[in-house]
Motif scaffolding. Structure first.
Motif, PDB file in Angstrom:
ATOM      1  N   GLU A   1     138.912 -35.549 -19.228  1.00 12.26           N
ATOM      2  CA  GLU A   1     138.053 -34.447 -18.739  1.00 12.26           C
ATOM      3  C   GLU A   1     137.839 -33.330 -19.758  1.00 12.26           C
ATOM      4  O   GLU A   1     138.277 -32.207 -19.560  1.00 12.26           O
ATOM      5  CB  GLU A   1     138.645 -33.862 -17.448  1.00 12.26           C
TER       6      GLU A   1
ATOM      7  N   THR B   1     132.520 -29.921 -17.272  1.00 12.86           N
ATOM      8  CA  THR B   1     133.087 -30.904 -16.348  1.00 12.86           C
ATOM      9  C   THR B   1     134.482 -30.479 -15.913  1.00 12.86           C
ATOM     10  O   THR B   1     135.355 -30.258 -16.747  1.00 12.86           O
ATOM     11  CB  THR B   1     133.177 -32.285 -17.042  1.00 12.86           C
ATOM     12  N   PHE B   2     134.682 -30.369 -14.598  1.00 10.06           N
ATOM     13  CA  PHE B   2     136.007 -29.950 -14.117  1.00 10.06           C
ATOM     14  C   PHE B   2     136.275 -30.499 -12.726  1.00 10.06           C
ATOM     15  O   PHE B   2     136.897 -29.874 -11.900  1.00 10.06           O
ATOM     16  CB  PHE B   2     136.140 -28.412 -14.134  1.00 10.06           C
TER      17      PHE B   2
ATOM     18  N   ARG C   1     140.022 -32.676 -12.051  1.00 11.74           N
ATOM     19  CA  ARG C   1     141.134 -31.772 -11.773  1.00 11.74           C
ATOM     20  C   ARG C   1     141.320 -31.547 -10.273  1.00 11.74           C
ATOM     21  O   ARG C   1     142.433 -31.440  -9.780  1.00 11.74           O
ATOM     22  CB  ARG C   1     140.816 -30.434 -12.440  1.00 11.74           C
TER      23      ARG C   1
ATOM     24  N   ARG D   1     144.433 -35.031 -20.320  1.00 12.91           N
ATOM     25  CA  ARG D   1     144.320 -34.122 -21.465  1.00 12.91           C
ATOM     26  C   ARG D   1     145.575 -33.246 -21.581  1.00 12.91           C
ATOM     27  O   ARG D   1     146.176 -32.850 -20.570  1.00 12.91           O
ATOM     28  CB  ARG D   1     143.062 -33.267 -21.387  1.00 12.91           C
TER      29      ARG D   1
ATOM     30  N   TYR E   1     146.287 -30.021 -19.560  1.00 14.42           N
ATOM     31  CA  TYR E   1     146.600 -30.141 -18.133  1.00 14.42           C
ATOM     32  C   TYR E   1     148.110 -30.306 -17.949  1.00 14.42           C
ATOM     33  O   TYR E   1     148.578 -31.349 -17.499  1.00 14.42           O
ATOM     34  CB  TYR E   1     145.888 -31.358 -17.537  1.00 14.42           C
TER      35      TYR E   1
END
Ligand code: FMN
Ligand code: SF4
Ligand code: FES
Lengths: 171, 429
Positions: free
Chosen positions: B90, B95-96, B99, B130, B133
Motif C-alpha cells: 500500500e 491509497t489507504f 489499512r 510496508r 505499518y
C-alpha cells in the motif's frame, strides 16, 4: 558500500542479539524454508534496529554470520531501503509526509511549524538528541493529511496546535 | 454512457467496521467470521477457482487483473510448493484502503487467505506489509496469533487436515516493493529490484516456485464470494466491474476517508454526497482517480465518469487502486505534478537507465517551470521523455510517472504555459 563508508557506520563495540531478540530470531527461523535463511535479512535488520535504535556495521556483520550469507548482501539491503538508520537518531523520530494529498491539505505549514519549534530542518537532529525530523513519502494515511509518523504511531489531521499538544506532552 | 449504479454505501468488506473491537476473533466470529470455511472445504479446490473466476472479482492492487484467471495459470503438474503472497505494501500515493481491512477486520483477510490457500493448493502465505505499518503489522500479528491459538491456522487448519501457515513480512521503506516481482525479491532478503517478466510468478515466483500474488482487498473479498456465490457477488457492480470497492478519497474534500460502494457509481456523486463535496465551498478542478499514477481528469471528465474499470478507461484514465485525489480550483497543477514526479524519481530502484535518469530529469524540468525558469519547448521535451521512459523498462514504475506527466500537460497545458510566460507561478503559495 566502500570500505570507508563501512568504517563511517561502525559503532566501535561488538554487536550480538540480546536474549529477547534471540528468542524472536529463533521464532522467525521457523517461518521460512530451512534452505532460505537469507529471507531473514530484512527481519534481522529490523531486530537489530529495534534493539539498538540503528544498524551499525558490526550488526550487519553479525547478521551475515547468523544467516550464513556474504556481508555485502546485508549492506546492500540495509542501504537500499530507507527505513534502516545507519547512524543513531533522535529519541523521537518525526516523519512528516511530503506527498500530494498531504501537501494539498497544508503539510508545508506543518513543516514550517515543526522546523521553527524544534530549530531543525528535515534530516537534522536536535542538539539534545531528542528529535529527528524527516520528510517522507506517502504513508498511506492520505485521508488524514497532513500527517506524520512519530516513532511507530500515526498522527493525522495535524494543525500547528495539534502538533504542539503531541510534542509537548512527550516524556 | 450507461446509467450509473445507484450511490449508497454497501457493506461487503466493511460489514463489521462499526462494531466495537471488530478486530478481535471473538467479535469476528459472532458476526460470521470464518463461517465460510466449512463450505469452502466442502468444495473441490478447482471449483473455488471457477467460482472466483465467475464472480468477476478483479485485482484491487492496481492492475485489475481477474483474480480467478490468475489462479488458473498455476501449473497443473507441479512438484514444488505453491506460495501465496498477499500484497499489503500500500504505497501508491492516495491509497489507504488496505489499512482499514487490517485495522478493522483482519480476520476477514485471514479467512480469505485460508480459503485461497486451499483453492490454489498452497500451504504457506506471506503477507508483505510496508515497513511504516508498525502498528498495523502488530495488529495483524495479534489476529494471526489468535487464529493459531483457536486452531484456525497451523498443521490442521480449521480442523480440515490441511496445513496453512501465515507469516507477516515487513518491508522497510521502498514503494517499488509493491511491484509483485520486487516484493518477492524483498521476501527473499534482497534489494527490491523487480525481475523481468516473463516468466510470470504463477510459474516462477517465490523461491522459484509457483506463486500467486494478490492485494489485501482482493483476498478479503473471497469469503463473501464463497458465501453468496459468483452470482451473489455479481449483484454488485457492473458487467465488467463486478462487486464492491473500498474507495479512498483525499485532498480538497470536506470528508476525506474510505467508503465502500458498488462499482459503477457516479464519480461526481461520490465526491459530492459521500465525501461532502469540494472543501470551503470551492469548485472542482481535477481528480486523480485511482492512486497517483493514474492520468488526471478535469472537472468535465469527472462529470462523465463512473467508478468502474471501463468508464475510467474510456475517459483516458484508470481505476487503479481506487484512491481519488481531489484538487480545488485554487490549486496549481504544475506544483501538483512536481510533487508527484519528486515521488517517482525518488522511488526508482535504479536498475533501468531510462527510469533512473528520465524520472529525475522530468522532475527537474517541471520544478524549473514551477519556479518560473521554464521554456516553451520544455513541454514537448517532457512529453518526449515520458514517451521514452514508458514501456522501455523492467517494471511499470516508469510508466507510473509518465502517465501523470503526460496527462497534466494534456489537460492543463495553459497553466504550464502561463508559468512560462509570466516567469513565475501565478497561484498563491
Ligand atoms: C511500482 C508498483 C507499485 C505497486 N504497488 C502496489 C501496492 O502497494 N499494493 C498492491 O496491492 N499492488 C501494488 N502493485 C501491483 C502489483 O504489482 C500486483 O499487480 C498486485 O499486487 C496483484 O494483486 P491483485 O491482482 O490482487 O491486484 C504495484 C505495482 C507497481 C508497478
Ligand atoms: S522501471 Fe524503474 S523501478 Fe522499475 S525496474 Fe526499472 S529502474 Fe526499477
Ligand atoms: S499523501 Fe500523505 S499519507 Fe498519503
Amino acid at each position: 558500500m566502500s570500505a570507508e563508508e563501512r568504517k563511517a557506520i561502525r559503532a566501535d563495540k561488538p554487536f550480538a542479539f540480546s536474549e529477547e531478540t534471540e528468542r524472536k530470531f529463533q521464532q522467525l527461523l521457523t517461518r521460512y524454508p530451512k534452505d532460505q535463511k537469507k529471507s531473514l535479512n530484512l527481519p534481522c535488520l529490523w531486530l537489530a534496529q529495534r534493539q539498538e535504535g540503528w544498524v551499525s556495521a558490526e550488526a550487519m556483520e553479525y547478521i551475515a554470520e547468523r544467516l550464513e550469507i556474504p556481508v555485502t548482501d546485508v549492506y546492500e539491503v540495509a542501504t537500499f531501503y530507507t527505513m534502516y538508520h545507519l547512524h543513531p537518531i533522535g529519541k523521537y523520530h518525526i516523519q512528516l509526509c511530503r506527498t500530494l494529498s498531504c501537501e494539498l491539505r497544508g503539510k508545508e505549514e506543518i513543516l514550517k511549524h515543526i522546523s521553527k519549534k524544534l530549530g531543525i530542518k528535515p534530516g537534522q537532529t536536535t542538539a539534545d538528541g531528542r528529535f529527528t525530523l524527516s520528510q517522507v513519502e506517502c504513508l498511506a494515511a492520505c485521508g488524514g493529511g497532513p500527517m506524520m509518523q512519530l516513532n511507530d504511531d500515526y498522527h493525522e489531521n495535524l494543525t500547528p496546535e495539534r502538533v504542539d499538544q503531541i510534542l509537548d506532552q512527550l516524556p | 454512457m450507461t446509467a450509473a449504479v445507484e450511490l449508497k454505501e454497501v457493506k461487503v468488506l466493511s460489514a463489521k467496521y462499526h462494531l466495537k473491537d471488530s478486530f478481535t476473533l471473538e467479535v469476528a466470529r459472532q458476526h460470521g467470521g470464518y463461517s465460510q470455511i466449512d463450505k469452502a472445504f466442502g468444495m473441490e479446490p478447482g471449483d473455488i477457482v471457477e467460482e472466483v473466476k465467475n464472480s468477476g472479482l478483479r485485482g484491487r492492487g492496481g492492475a485489475g487483473f481477474p483474480a480467478g484467471m490468475k489462479w488458473s495459470f498455476l501449473p497443473k503438474d507441479n512438484d514444488k510448493p505453491v506460495y501465496l503472497a498477499v500484497n499489503s505494501d500500500e504505497s501508491e500515493p492516495g491509497t489507504f484502503k488496505d489499512r482499514q481491512i487490517i485495522e478493522k477486520d483482519p480476520h476477514m483477510l485471514i479467512e480469505g487467505i485460508i480459503i485461497t490457500c486451499y483453492a490454489i493448493k498452497a500451504h504457506d502465505a506471506y503477507i508483505y506489509i510496508r515497513g511504516e505499518y508498525v502498528a498495523q503489522a502488530r495488529m495483524l500479528q495479534n489476529a494471526i496469533d489468535e487464529a493459531y491459538e483457536a486452531g484456525l491456522l497451523g498443521e490442521n487448519a480449521c480442523g480440515k487436515g490441511y496445513r496453512v501457515d501465515v507469516t507477516v513480512h515487513s518491508g522497510a521503506g521502498a514503494y517499488v516493493c509493491g511491484e509483485e516481482m520486487a516484493l518477492l525479491e524483498s521476501i527473499e532478503g534482497k534489494k527490491g529490484q523487480p525481475r523481468v517478466k516473463p516468466p510470470f510468478p504463477a510459474l516462477v515466483g517465490l523461491y522459484d516456485a509457483p506463486t500467486i500474488i494478490n492485494n489485501v482487498q482482493t483476498i478479503a473479498s473471497v469469503p463473501y464470494i464463497i458465501e453468496h456465490g459468483a452470482e451473489g457477488y455479481r449483484k454488485f457492480g457492473t458487467e465488467k466491474s463486478a462487486g464492491t470497492f473500498l474507495f479512498g478519497i483525499s485532498g480538497h474534500v470536506e470528508k476525506p476517508g474510505v467508503y465502500e460502494v458498488e462499482m459503477g457509481v457516479s464519480m461526481q456523486e461520490f465526491i459530492d454526497k459521500l465525501a461532502g463535496g469540494v472543501w470551503k465551498g470551492r469548485k472542482l478542478k481535477a481528480v486523480i482517480p485511482g492512486g497517483s499514477s493514474c492520468p488526471v481528469l478535469n472537472a468535465e471528465d469527472v462529470a462523465k465518469c463512473t467508478l468502474d474499470y471501463e468508464s475510467l478507461m474510456e475517459n483516458g484514465s484508470m481505476l487503479g487502486s481506487g484512491g481519488m485525489i481531489v484538487s480545488d480550483d485554487q490549486t496549481c497543477m504544475v506544483r501538483n505534478l512536481k510533487n508527484l514526479l519528486y515521488f517517482y524519481q525518488h522511488e526508482s530502484c535504479g536498475q533501468c537507465t531510462p527510469c533512473r535518469e528520465g524520472l529525475g530529469w522530468m522532475y527537474k524540468v517541471v520544478a524549473d517551470i514551477e519556479d518560473g525558469k521554464g521554456k516553451m519547448e520544455d513541454l514537448d521535451l517532457l512529453l518526449s521523455i515520458a514517451d521514452n521512459v514508458e514501456g522501455k523498462t523492467v517494471c511499470v514504475l516508469s510508466g507510473a510517472a509518465a502517465m501523470p506527466c503526460r496527462s497534466h500537460i494534456l489537460k492543463f497545458r495553459e497553466e504550464f504555459e502561463e508559468h512560462i510566460k509570466l516567469g513565475k507561478c501565478p497561484f498563491p503559495k
